[in-house]
Design a protein around this motif. Structure first.
Motif, short mmCIF file in Angstrom:
data_model
loop_
_atom_site.label_atom_id
_atom_site.label_comp_id
_atom_site.label_asym_id
_atom_site.label_seq_id
_atom_site.Cartn_x
_atom_site.Cartn_y
_atom_site.Cartn_z
N GLU A 218 0.83 -1.19 0.00
CA GLU A 218 0.00 0.00 0.00
C GLU A 218 0.87 1.25 0.00
OE1 GLU A 218 -3.36 2.33 2.70
OE2 GLU A 218 -2.90 0.22 3.13
N ARG A 219 2.01 1.19 0.66
CA ARG A 219 2.92 2.34 0.70
C ARG A 219 3.41 2.69 -0.71
NH1 ARG A 219 5.50 0.84 4.53
NH2 ARG A 219 4.66 2.32 6.06
N THR A 220 3.85 1.70 -1.46
CA THR A 220 4.32 1.96 -2.83
C THR A 220 3.18 2.45 -3.71
OG1 THR A 220 6.07 0.31 -2.61
CG2 THR A 220 5.43 0.93 -4.84
N LEU A 221 2.00 1.87 -3.52
CA LEU A 221 0.84 2.31 -4.27
C LEU A 221 0.58 3.80 -4.02
CD1 LEU A 221 -1.67 1.52 -6.02
CD2 LEU A 221 -2.87 1.13 -3.85
N ARG A 222 0.61 4.20 -2.76
CA ARG A 222 0.30 5.58 -2.42
C ARG A 222 1.43 6.55 -2.76
NH1 ARG A 222 -4.14 6.62 0.73
NH2 ARG A 222 -5.27 4.84 1.61
N GLU A 223 2.66 6.11 -2.65
CA GLU A 223 3.78 7.02 -2.91
C GLU A 223 4.09 7.17 -4.39
OE1 GLU A 223 6.82 7.02 0.90
OE2 GLU A 223 7.37 5.93 -0.90
N VAL A 224 3.99 6.08 -5.13
CA VAL A 224 4.48 6.07 -6.51
C VAL A 224 3.35 6.11 -7.53
CG1 VAL A 224 5.80 4.75 -8.22
CG2 VAL A 224 6.58 4.84 -5.83
N TYR A 225 2.37 5.24 -7.36
CA TYR A 225 1.40 5.04 -8.43
C TYR A 225 0.16 5.92 -8.34
CZ TYR A 225 4.31 1.17 -9.80
OH TYR A 225 5.39 0.44 -10.23
N LEU A 226 -0.30 6.25 -7.14
CA LEU A 226 -1.53 7.03 -7.02
C LEU A 226 -1.39 8.53 -7.28
CD1 LEU A 226 -3.46 5.44 -4.00
CD2 LEU A 226 -3.69 4.98 -6.45
N PHE A 685 15.28 26.97 -7.00
CA PHE A 685 14.15 26.14 -6.59
C PHE A 685 13.83 26.43 -5.13
CE2 PHE A 685 16.41 23.59 -9.83
CZ PHE A 685 15.38 23.36 -10.73
N ARG A 686 12.58 26.20 -4.77
CA ARG A 686 12.16 26.36 -3.38
C ARG A 686 11.50 25.08 -2.90
NH1 ARG A 686 11.71 31.12 -5.93
NH2 ARG A 686 12.67 32.94 -4.91
N LEU A 687 11.97 24.59 -1.76
CA LEU A 687 11.42 23.39 -1.16
C LEU A 687 10.71 23.74 0.14
CD1 LEU A 687 14.39 20.87 -1.52
CD2 LEU A 687 12.20 20.74 -2.71
N THR A 688 9.62 23.05 0.41
CA THR A 688 8.96 23.14 1.70
C THR A 688 8.98 21.76 2.35
OG1 THR A 688 6.75 22.60 0.89
CG2 THR A 688 7.42 24.92 0.80
N ARG A 689 8.55 21.70 3.59
CA ARG A 689 8.52 20.42 4.28
C ARG A 689 7.65 19.40 3.53
NH1 ARG A 689 6.04 21.75 8.93
NH2 ARG A 689 4.14 20.56 8.59
N ALA A 690 6.57 19.88 2.92
CA ALA A 690 5.68 18.97 2.20
C ALA A 690 6.40 18.26 1.06
CB ALA A 690 4.48 19.76 1.66
N ASP A 691 7.41 18.91 0.47
CA ASP A 691 8.16 18.28 -0.63
C ASP A 691 8.99 17.09 -0.14
OD1 ASP A 691 7.39 20.07 -2.74
OD2 ASP A 691 8.67 21.58 -1.82
N GLY A 696 4.40 7.17 5.82
CA GLY A 696 5.04 6.66 7.02
C GLY A 696 4.45 5.36 7.55
N LEU A 697 4.81 5.06 8.77
CA LEU A 697 4.42 3.80 9.39
C LEU A 697 2.91 3.68 9.53
CD1 LEU A 697 7.18 3.70 12.15
CD2 LEU A 697 7.01 2.17 10.18
N GLU A 698 2.23 4.80 9.71
CA GLU A 698 0.77 4.79 9.86
C GLU A 698 0.05 4.93 8.53
OE1 GLU A 698 -0.51 4.11 12.78
OE2 GLU A 698 1.54 4.00 13.58
N MET A 699 0.79 4.78 7.43
CA MET A 699 0.25 4.87 6.08
C MET A 699 -0.34 6.24 5.79
SD MET A 699 0.85 2.55 3.94
CE MET A 699 1.06 1.17 5.06
N LYS A 700 0.29 7.27 6.37
CA LYS A 700 -0.10 8.65 6.13
C LYS A 700 1.15 9.46 5.78
CE LYS A 700 -3.93 8.57 9.47
NZ LYS A 700 -4.98 8.60 8.44
N PRO A 701 0.99 10.56 5.01
CA PRO A 701 2.15 11.39 4.69
C PRO A 701 2.82 11.90 5.96
CG PRO A 701 0.28 11.98 3.32
CD PRO A 701 -0.24 11.06 4.37
N THR A 702 4.14 11.78 5.99
CA THR A 702 4.89 12.23 7.15
C THR A 702 6.26 12.70 6.70
OG1 THR A 702 5.61 11.61 9.38
CG2 THR A 702 5.93 9.97 7.66
#
Length: 730
Positions: A218-226, A685-691, A696-702
């Protein structure tokens, strides 16, 4: 039940239709069928069916058994069908006309992965706008595009339909294509509703095999494919399409976690979902449904609002509603979504707004459209190699065009073209001659996948008589695209033999590759001093290639998918993990490498050369980034050469230590800059924490505090300029 706002603001008159409709009429609104009067090569692109005659299909639409048809034969067909419905049907609900407009309608643009090589999302928006302009002129309301599947296995034939291997690039091109097709006003007669497909992770099929199973975390699905799907839906796409594959044992056509929980509940998507061609029915062969009735129940309750091609929703859904297996309110919800789409397209106000035979003719292959096709084609070309500055060629040179793609009206448009015609496209020989080259000879040398009697001897003789060889080799249209997975992503053996023989003449060789995927190059092809990746470039192929060959345009494309050293490396992508045993050399024992090559690409994602000479310097990166702050980083990019150039400056990061291991690099941003000879530019370029977030471990963006490596570089493997920074805790 959706309210009117959720349904796209249905007016009371359209909302009232639902109360007047019989169960059968409601189910008919959820039943999409191939046009009996097909257009172009539509019948060859989809599996054959024993469908009705055109008169039989007219009877079906009048009776309310079909919501619309796809891949039909233009404005006249649409006019006859819509007229029949509006005059003879009980409720007079307008039909919707759909088509596979993948990379152009009549004017054909580069295949999508080639266009992604431009690293110019706005170019994709502009080509989609023209495709919509032409398609809408032919009576088409809805396209089954964009395909936003991430392709990390180049054996997969449908690589050519997407934007390659990188999620960020995929997101940007998904948004651009949705906006290009739909325009600013979906009711306009030059706007076409987009369909984000294939939901989800179709490009992750095991072994690169089309239609195959997908099994990933599910992590790869959410990070890469979705992410590209979410971007496309978020850009306002009116529809989406379920994918053929299963994920973790559950076919996407029957996956409520995917179609309801993620798409509807998490993302808040309000449009409708159509199944892919007989995708509901195929759950039977997959062992997920007992029969067609069971497949209908599973697909509909999972969240597939509309069935494509199987006719199952018409045959079985009424009974499922009557016996209470499918709740009436669920049926009404899907009908409301489909009627909302027809309303948003302006069809209830004017069912004929896109149906006009004169407009269809006037919009076909207009001069501005062909000019854009040439621009898009040359911006899609990637120069992999140019040893000794073989390119650009002199127009006074004696040029031998050799190879199966040197001449002829074939394999120019590329796969997945329903309405375009190769006979109207410009081949390489025509383009080279039109560029004013004084001496051009043409010799096939071999076929695509078979030798030609005397072909190599003729090619060698032509090479010996020339100053330079342009070797046009690669894949045919039938070797790439849907159902065209390959176990060996190499130049076919007869063409490789041709290349070896021509190379032995000692004449400089420029390889011009035709391809719909990354290839593993070998022997004389890999060793050629100059290599151009030209994909399938569409209507203006020959002119665009000639523009680059002879210096009218400096190549500016970059690879959206990595070219491996060997086929056996697939699936390969640049954003792989280091593992606990990363390899630095081939001689290190017990490391993450093959016996013959490291875990890297011959030509990586982002790679491409220009006729300028590009240098990176002066990286500026602050030592720390505040938790809620912005990190501004920059580098100087200079053109030290004598020719103008466009450089794609790419920003990559690597999280050194995290609770979930991170890829060796991830592209976060890029910028294309034009540089005159001797010019330099500071690229910021400008980066923020969201970038920096990951799942994460709880299957949520972290994101976690710590050290990050950062590169501003010309590719995913190039060093460019490198620095580090620390993200500090709040």
């Amino acid at each position: 039940m959706l309210d009117a706002a959720e349904a796209g603001g249905l007016p009371a008159s359209v909302e009232a239709l639902i109360g007047r409709m019989t169960i059968e009429e409601k189910c008919g609104q959820l039943n999409l069928m191939p046009a009996a009067w097909g257009g172009g090569v539509a019948t060859a692109l989809n599996p054959p069916t024993n469908g009705p005659s055109f008169d039989g299909q007219l009877a079906d639409v009048v009776a309310g058994r079909i919501t619309g048809v796809f891949n039909g034969n233009g404005a006249e067909m649409a006019r006859r069908m819509q007229t029949a419905v509006m005059r003879q049907s009980r409720l007079k609900i307008p039909l919707i006309f759909a088509a596979d407009v993948i990379h152009g309608h009549r004017t054909i643009f580069p295949v999508p992965v080639g266009e992604a090589a431009s690293f110019e999302p706005d170019l994709a928006r502009r080509t989609a706008r023209v495709a919509a302009y032409e398609a809408a002129g032919a009576g088409i309301d809805w396209t089954f595009f964009p395909m936003v599947d991430i392709a990390r296995d180049q054996r997969w034939g449908r690589t050519m339909e997407g934007a390659g291997e990188d999620p960020r690039l995929g997101e940007l091109f998904a948004v651009a294509r949705v906006k290009g097709f739909q325009g600013d006003d979906l009711t306009a007669n030059d706007a076409v509703m987009a369909c984000v497909k294939h939901f989800a992770a179709y490009g992750a099929g095991e072994s690169g095999l089309d239609y195959n199973s997908v099994d990933l975390s599910e992590r790869t699905l959410r990070e890469v494919y979705l992410p590209p799907y979410r971007a496309g839906f978020g850009a306002g796409a009116g529809s989406g399409m379920a994918s053929f594959n299963e994920i973790a044992g559950i076919p996407s056509h029957g996956n409520p976690w995917l179609l309801q929980k993620i798409l509807r509940d998490e993302w808040g998507y309000k449009g409708f979902i159509v199944g892919d061609y007989t995708g509901d029915e195929e759950m039977i062969a997959a062992g997920f449904a007992r029969d067609s009735r069971d497949a209908t129940r599973i697909a509909f309750l999972a969240g597939v609002d509309m069935s494509m091609a199987s006719n199952n929703y018409w045959l079985h859904l009424p009974g499922l509603v009557r016996d209470g297996t499918v709740p009436q309110e669920v049926l009404d919800r899907s009908v409301r979504r489909v009627l909302a789409a027809k309303h948003m397209l302006g069809l209830f106000d004017d069912p004929f707004r896109r149906i006009d035979a004169k407009r269809e003719k006037a919009r076909t292959r207009a001069k501005p459209s062909l000019a854009l096709a040439r621009e898009a084609a040359r911006r899609s070309i990637v120069m992999l190699k140019n040893d000794g500055d073989v390119l650009p060629l002199s127009k006074s040179a004696k040029v031998a065009l050799i190879g199966p793609f040197a001449e002829g009206q074939h394999d120019l448009n590329g796969p997945w073209v329903v309405y375009g015609d190769n006979a109207q496209a410009v081949d390489l020989a025509t383009g080279v001659r039109a560029a004013g080259v004084a001496s051009v000879t043409v010799t096939a040398g071999s076929g695509v996948e078979q030798a030609l009697p005397g072909g190599i001897a003729a090619a060698v003789a032509a090479a010996q008589a020339a100053d330079v060889v342009v070797l046009a080799i690669g894949e045919s249209e039938s070797m790439s695209g849907e159902a065209q997975s390959r176990t060996e992503i190499v130049v076919p053996a007869p063409q490789q033999e041709l290349a070896e023989a021509v190379a032995k003449t000692g004449k400089p060789v420029v390889v011009v590759l035709k391809n719909g995927r990354g290839l593993a190059l070998a022997g004389a092809v890999r060793a050629a001093p100059a290599i151009l990746v030209t994909w399938f470039l569409g209507s203006e192929s020959g002119h665009a290639i000639a523009d680059v060959l002879f210096g009218a345009y400096s190549p500016s494309g970059r690879l959206p998918c990595s070219f491996p050293y060997e086929s056996g490396q697939e699936p390969y992508h640049y954003a792989h993990k280091a593992t606990g045993r990363p390899a630095a050399t081939l001689t290190e024992p017990y490391k993450a490498k093959y016996r013959t090559t490291l875990n890297e690409a011959l030509y990586p994602f982002g790679h491409g050369l220009t006729y300028g000479k590009i240098a990176y310097s002066d990286l500026r990166v602050p030592a720390t980034m505040a938790w809620d702050g912005t990190l501004e980083v920059s580098a100087t990019v200079a053109n030290t050469g004598t020719r103008a150039a466009e450089e794609v400056v790419q920003l990559y990061v690597h999280d050194r230590v995290a609770s979930i291991t991170r890829p060796v690099r991830e592209m976060k941003a890029f910028r294309k800059v034009a540089l005159a000879p001797g010019a330099r530019e500071t690229v910021t370029f400008r980066l923020t924490r969201a970038d920096l977030e990951f799942i994460g471990l709880e299957m949520k963006p972290t994101v976690e505090p710590g050290q990050f490596d950062l590169w501003i570089a010309p590719s995913a493997q190039a060093e460019g300029v490198k620095g580090t920074f620390e993200l500090r805790a709040a």
